[in-house]
Scaffold this motif. Structure first.
Motif, mmCIF file in Angstrom:
data_model
loop_
_atom_site.group_PDB
_atom_site.id
_atom_site.type_symbol
_atom_site.label_atom_id
_atom_site.label_comp_id
_atom_site.label_asym_id
_atom_site.label_seq_id
_atom_site.Cartn_x
_atom_site.Cartn_y
_atom_site.Cartn_z
ATOM 1 N N PHE A 12 0.831 -1.200 0.000
ATOM 2 C CA PHE A 12 0.000 0.000 0.000
ATOM 3 C C PHE A 12 0.866 1.251 0.000
ATOM 4 C CE2 PHE A 12 -1.815 3.427 2.541
ATOM 5 C CZ PHE A 12 -2.908 3.756 1.751
ATOM 6 N N LEU A 13 1.861 1.283 0.898
ATOM 7 C CA LEU A 13 2.737 2.449 0.987
ATOM 8 C C LEU A 13 3.536 2.656 -0.295
ATOM 9 C CD1 LEU A 13 4.068 2.118 4.636
ATOM 10 C CD2 LEU A 13 2.637 3.954 3.722
ATOM 11 N N THR A 15 12.386 6.616 -4.450
ATOM 12 C CA THR A 15 13.459 5.771 -3.905
ATOM 13 C C THR A 15 12.976 4.982 -2.691
ATOM 14 O OG1 THR A 15 15.119 7.353 -4.663
ATOM 15 C CG2 THR A 15 15.801 5.795 -2.965
ATOM 16 N N GLY A 16 12.276 5.647 -1.789
ATOM 17 C CA GLY A 16 11.745 4.963 -0.608
ATOM 18 C C GLY A 16 10.723 3.903 -0.963
ATOM 19 N N ALA A 17 9.871 4.199 -1.947
ATOM 20 C CA ALA A 17 8.853 3.232 -2.378
ATOM 21 C C ALA A 17 9.499 1.977 -2.953
ATOM 22 C CB ALA A 17 7.921 3.869 -3.404
ATOM 23 N N VAL A 18 10.545 2.159 -3.754
ATOM 24 C CA VAL A 18 11.250 1.000 -4.319
ATOM 25 C C VAL A 18 11.906 0.194 -3.198
ATOM 26 C CG1 VAL A 18 13.181 0.303 -5.796
ATOM 27 C CG2 VAL A 18 11.553 2.044 -6.591
ATOM 28 N N ALA A 19 12.507 0.878 -2.243
ATOM 29 C CA ALA A 19 13.143 0.183 -1.114
ATOM 30 C C ALA A 19 12.129 -0.640 -0.321
ATOM 31 C CB ALA A 19 13.850 1.178 -0.200
ATOM 32 N N LEU A 20 10.901 -0.148 -0.212
ATOM 33 C CA LEU A 20 9.861 -0.908 0.495
ATOM 34 C C LEU A 20 9.587 -2.255 -0.168
ATOM 35 C CD1 LEU A 20 7.188 1.808 1.301
ATOM 36 C CD2 LEU A 20 8.468 0.459 2.968
ATOM 37 N N GLY A 51 13.692 1.636 3.938
ATOM 38 C CA GLY A 51 12.766 2.422 3.125
ATOM 39 C C GLY A 51 11.656 3.036 3.963
ATOM 40 N N ALA A 52 11.114 2.261 4.895
ATOM 41 C CA ALA A 52 10.046 2.770 5.762
ATOM 42 C C ALA A 52 10.572 3.851 6.702
ATOM 43 C CB ALA A 52 9.426 1.629 6.561
ATOM 44 N N LEU A 53 11.770 3.666 7.213
ATOM 45 C CA LEU A 53 12.376 4.678 8.078
ATOM 46 C C LEU A 53 12.628 5.969 7.289
ATOM 47 C CD1 LEU A 53 13.343 4.947 11.003
ATOM 48 C CD2 LEU A 53 15.589 4.194 10.237
ATOM 49 N N VAL A 56 5.541 -0.448 9.574
ATOM 50 C CA VAL A 56 6.472 -1.286 8.813
ATOM 51 C C VAL A 56 7.817 -1.375 9.530
ATOM 52 C CG1 VAL A 56 7.765 -1.513 6.647
ATOM 53 C CG2 VAL A 56 5.346 -0.876 6.599
ATOM 54 N N VAL A 57 8.315 -0.261 10.042
ATOM 55 C CA VAL A 57 9.582 -0.294 10.788
ATOM 56 C C VAL A 57 9.451 -1.257 11.974
ATOM 57 C CG1 VAL A 57 11.165 1.045 12.239
ATOM 58 C CG2 VAL A 57 10.342 2.000 10.083
#
Length: 126
Positions: free
Chosen positions: A23-24, A59-64, A73-75, A109-110
């Protein structure tokens, strides 16, 4: 607990983590690409800031979605949402509720991936 405990642990924790991450990732990919495309609604603090924020969100979305990087990514996105809340409240004077919700979901998530985060930190420390 080891770093792989989420994979070998309770299925509900694993399924819950992947559900929230999916979702995120969808939300941040949509918002990030909208910022990079220059959608007028997404321009808040100027063009350079819009592009930088778009890159951070994508970038964060891909890391998730990458196993082993979801906690980072969540952090990363959680910190971004803290900044977004401040921007909404003090600069844009708009509702910070969407950023708060996304920030809380990143915190979930974290928490669910905390073993992964601890393992990453141990690897970095050596």
């Amino acid at each position: 607990m080891t770093a792989t405990s989420i994979q070998s642990g309770r299925p509900t924790r694993r399924i819950g983590a992947w559900t929230v991450q999916g979702f995120l990732a969808a939300a941040f990919l949509a918002a990030g690409f909208a910022k990079l495309a220059g959608v007028p609604f997404m321009v808040g603090l100027g063009q350079r800031f819009r592009v930088a924020t778009g890159v951070v969100e994508v970038t964060g979305a891909v890391a998730l979605l990458v196993p082993g990087l979801a906690s980072i990514g969540a952090l990363w996105l959680g910190v971004t949402m803290v900044c977004a809340v401040a921007t909404h409240v003090f600069v844009l004077h708009t509702s910070p509720v969407p950023a708060i919700v996304l920030g809380v979901l990143n915190a979930v998530v974290v928490y669910l991936r905390r073993d992964e985060l601890v393992a990453l930190l141990h690897r970095v420390k050596g």
